[in-house]
Design a protein around this motif. Structure first.
Motif, short mmCIF file in Angstrom:
data_model
loop_
_atom_site.label_atom_id
_atom_site.label_comp_id
_atom_site.label_asym_id
_atom_site.label_seq_id
_atom_site.Cartn_x
_atom_site.Cartn_y
_atom_site.Cartn_z
N THR A 79 0.77 -1.20 0.08
CA THR A 79 0.08 0.24 -0.15
C THR A 79 0.99 1.22 -0.18
N LEU A 80 1.78 1.50 0.75
CA LEU A 80 2.76 2.53 0.88
C LEU A 80 3.63 2.59 0.02
N GLY A 81 4.13 1.47 -0.69
CA GLY A 81 5.07 1.75 -1.81
C GLY A 81 4.36 2.07 -2.96
N PHE A 82 3.15 1.42 -3.27
CA PHE A 82 2.24 1.78 -4.53
C PHE A 82 1.87 3.33 -4.26
N ALA A 83 1.43 3.69 -2.79
CA ALA A 83 1.01 5.09 -2.96
C ALA A 83 1.89 5.99 -3.09
N VAL A 84 3.21 6.00 -2.70
CA VAL A 84 4.28 6.86 -2.74
C VAL A 84 4.67 7.23 -4.22
N ALA A 85 4.82 5.73 -4.82
CA ALA A 85 5.09 6.02 -6.23
C ALA A 85 3.81 6.59 -7.12
N TRP A 86 2.56 6.51 -6.58
CA TRP A 86 1.38 7.36 -7.24
C TRP A 86 1.49 8.72 -7.16
N TRP A 87 1.61 9.06 -5.81
CA TRP A 87 1.61 10.41 -5.64
C TRP A 87 2.83 11.13 -6.23
N SER A 88 4.17 10.62 -6.37
CA SER A 88 5.27 11.05 -6.93
C SER A 88 5.00 11.14 -8.66
N ILE A 89 4.56 10.22 -9.15
CA ILE A 89 4.05 10.31 -10.80
C ILE A 89 3.08 11.47 -10.78
N ALA A 90 2.26 11.65 -9.99
CA ALA A 90 1.25 12.65 -10.18
C ALA A 90 1.73 14.09 -10.03
N THR A 91 3.04 14.19 -9.12
CA THR A 91 3.80 15.28 -8.84
C THR A 91 4.58 15.64 -10.02
N ALA A 92 5.26 14.72 -10.69
CA ALA A 92 6.03 14.87 -11.79
C ALA A 92 5.31 15.34 -12.99
N LEU A 93 4.20 14.51 -13.02
CA LEU A 93 3.19 15.17 -14.37
C LEU A 93 2.45 16.44 -14.26
N THR A 94 2.63 17.06 -13.04
CA THR A 94 1.93 18.18 -12.75
C THR A 94 2.92 19.26 -13.78
N GLY A 95 3.80 18.81 -13.79
CA GLY A 95 4.84 19.90 -14.74
C GLY A 95 4.54 19.98 -16.16
#
Length: 424
Positions: A79-95
């Motif tokens: 859960t945490l591993g997927f969650a951090v990857a998910w929100w990190s990708i969302a952060t990167a894609l905001t650019g």
């Protein structure tokens, strides 16, 4: 008798939990620093930017309980591993955003991922640490939020100056993806599965737990049945009051220092960091101290939790005195005490789910508590803004925060009963 010295793998796990929360707060702060550039480039109105800013909380608050349920059911590692990857990708894609709708979508996606962080960490604490270290590790991982909040703005402004706002989102997002890879490679669901945990450490952990979570996945009740218990309500109400005040420090504090205390930008930036940095160390110390008090038998578990919760909220109520401070220095000192008080209480807040939850439901209880508390984070900045607009001053807003903290004190004194596991 074995004289094997115990390993300390659990503290490496704690460091990873801390860094996840620090990254969590840095990621949610990037938008605030980049907002002037985004509004200019895409002609986004102030009201639209307000919607984008709040979009994070829509998903973050609403998904706390589901995230906690998933963490308890399928495990905190996944859960945490997927969650951090998910929100990190969302952060990167905001650019890569192209306007209001896309950036709002990425912001909502960020909240979806970040919803799992605190519930997962609470569950990991119950599996990987003995009861007598529960508040220490709770204070430790939550202190990452103060570190992230304090360093985020200067770090992000520096990155934007070097690389531009778009690449800054990518860089910050990339850091979280690296964390996810390390987490998946190093962490194991329970200490029994980790090769680095020797027999002495495993015995220390499991012999020190009144309930041994993670050895099976059986849950004694549905999540909504938790609402039948007064301690659950007390935890939710109390944390709401704490977060109402806490969010002042990461939303309105810069405006307060400039508007009411006449600070310039440079002085404000330093002053706004102080409450967060000081409270980071105070929180870890408070968690450690409360564990010592309880484990030494000086106070019962219930008395220990209440003493630190009430003491912390009494300190936090100094935010009301700041309304009458004549000098900026006095105001900052009072605000440092107030913010430190919220973290003294928070060290206990993040221990309570493990204290109270039925077996294998710690993440669900933490998610439920955090869901309600973040409503305070949503409402607090709005109410403060409305009071400022109506009165032209922060005085009444700070006094209201102080009054709500008194409600929180009464809640923990009288609604919170004996701190013990819910038994079915």
């Amino acid at each position: 008798m074995s004289t094997e010295k115990k390993s300390n793998v659990r503290w490496v796990v704690a460091a990873l939990m801390w860094s996840a929360i620090a990254i969590n707060y840095i990621d949610r702060t990037v938008l605030a620093a980049a907002a002037p550039y985004i509004t200019k480039e895409f002609s986004i109105t102030p009201s639209q930017m307000g919607i984008i800013m709040s979009g994070f909380f829509w998903s973050y608050a609403l998904l706390q309980v589901p995230a906690g349920w998933f963490a308890d059911k399928i495990g905190q590692k996944k859960t945490l591993g997927f969650a951090v990857a998910w929100w990190s990708i969302a952060t990167a894609l905001t650019g890569l955003g192209t306007g209001f709708k896309s950036i709002l979508g990425f912001r909502v996606a960020l909240g979806i991922g970040e919803a799992a962080a605190y519930p997962s960490n609470a569950g990991i604490s119950s599996k990987w640490f003995p009861d007598k270290e529960r508040a220490t590790v709770g204070g430790l991982f939550d202190s990452g939020s103060k570190f992230g909040g304090a360093v985020a703005m200067p770090l992000i402004v520096w990155l934007i100056a070097l690389f531009g706002w778009k690449m800054t989102f990518v860089i910050i997002g990339g850091a979280g993806i690296v964390w996810s890879i390390i987490w998946v490679m190093y962490f194991k669901e329970i200490p029994e599965e980790h090769k680095g945990v020797n027999a002495a450490e495993l015995k220390y952990i499991r012999d020190g737990q009144s309930k041994k979570e993670g050895l099976d996945k059986e849950q004694p009740m549905k999540w909504y049945e938790l609402l039948k218990y007064r301690n659950i309500w007390a935890m939710c109400i109390g944390f709401f009051m704490i977060n109402y005040t806490s969010y002042f420090f990461i939303t309105w504090l810069p405006t307060y220092l400039i508007k009411e205390k006449g600070m310039g930008m440079l002085a404000m930036g330093f002053a706004a960091m102080l409450p967060l940095l000081i409270s980071m160390f105070v929180e870890v110390a408070a968690g450690w101290a409360s564990d010592k008090v309880q484990s030494k038998g000086w106070l019962s578990l219930t008395a220990t939790r209440k003493v630190f919760l009430v003491g912390g909220l009494l300190m936090a109520s100094c935010i009301g005195l700041a309304a009458f401070a004549e000098s900026a220095v006095t105001a900052i000192v009072l605000l440092c005490i107030a913010k430190s008080g919220t973290t003294v209480a928070a060290s206990q807040v993040w221990a309570l789910p493990g204290d109270v939850a039925p077996k294998n439901m710690t993440s669900v209880v933490a998610g439920l508590q955090n869901s309600v508390s973040n409503m305070g984070g949503v409402i607090g900045p709005i109410v403060t803004g409305a009071i400022l607009q109506a009165t032209g001053s922060f005085t009444m807003a700070l006094l209201l925060s102080s009054a709500l903290l008194v409600v929180g004190i009464l809640n923990y004194l009288f609604l919170l009963g004996k701190v013990k596991h819910i038994e079915v």
